[in-house]
Scaffold this motif. Sequence first.
Motif: not given
Lengths: 58, 130
Positions: A2-5, A8, A11-12, A15-16, A18-19, A22-24, A26
């Motif tokens: 994960l030291n690769d910019h 990172s 991945v970030f 995650l955002v 996906l979040f 899922v929130l908005n 169906r």
Amino acid sequence: MLNDHFLSLVVFSLLVALFFAVLNHRDSRGFWKSVGKTMAWMVVGSLLFAYFMLWTAR
Amino acid sequence: MPSAPPRWKAYAYSLPTLLLPGLSHWFLGRRRRAVAFFCIVAATFWVGLLLHGALFPFHAPNWLYRLGAVAEVGLGAPYALGRIIGLGRLDMRDAADLMFGYGNTFLVSAGLMNMLLMMDAFDIAVGRKE
């Protein structure tokens, strides 16, 4: 690993994305469309902004 | 038309997320989403710690770190527990670490995500959202 910019950033963004999907959303089609769109905006936008900063720093 | 549940109940439903991300949604019957939220917030938190991010204290040496503490406190119990057992301890020598900023971004985002989860649970509990 994960030291690769760039990794990172990806991945970030994943995650955002996906979040918020899922929130908005169906339905599965809208879900994956939202993940793809958010990720693309975040990754491409960050790279463009990084190049802009590099360009102005010269 | 069914009447809206009392306001205090909605506030009560939004609080369990502070113990465990997604717990409010679990109690509200959104179990699959609760598990998904837990996995996403936990992964964001874990990657942040892996990248040497800091769980900022409120008495951090500069205002930006104190602002980070405000966001990270949204994690609730994981933040408190991490601070107690010394996870993500703020060490100014880490500030020179290449990945320190990335780790902090993950941790701050995890805190903000959890705050959004509390608001979402509130909206579901008052019937504003399905």
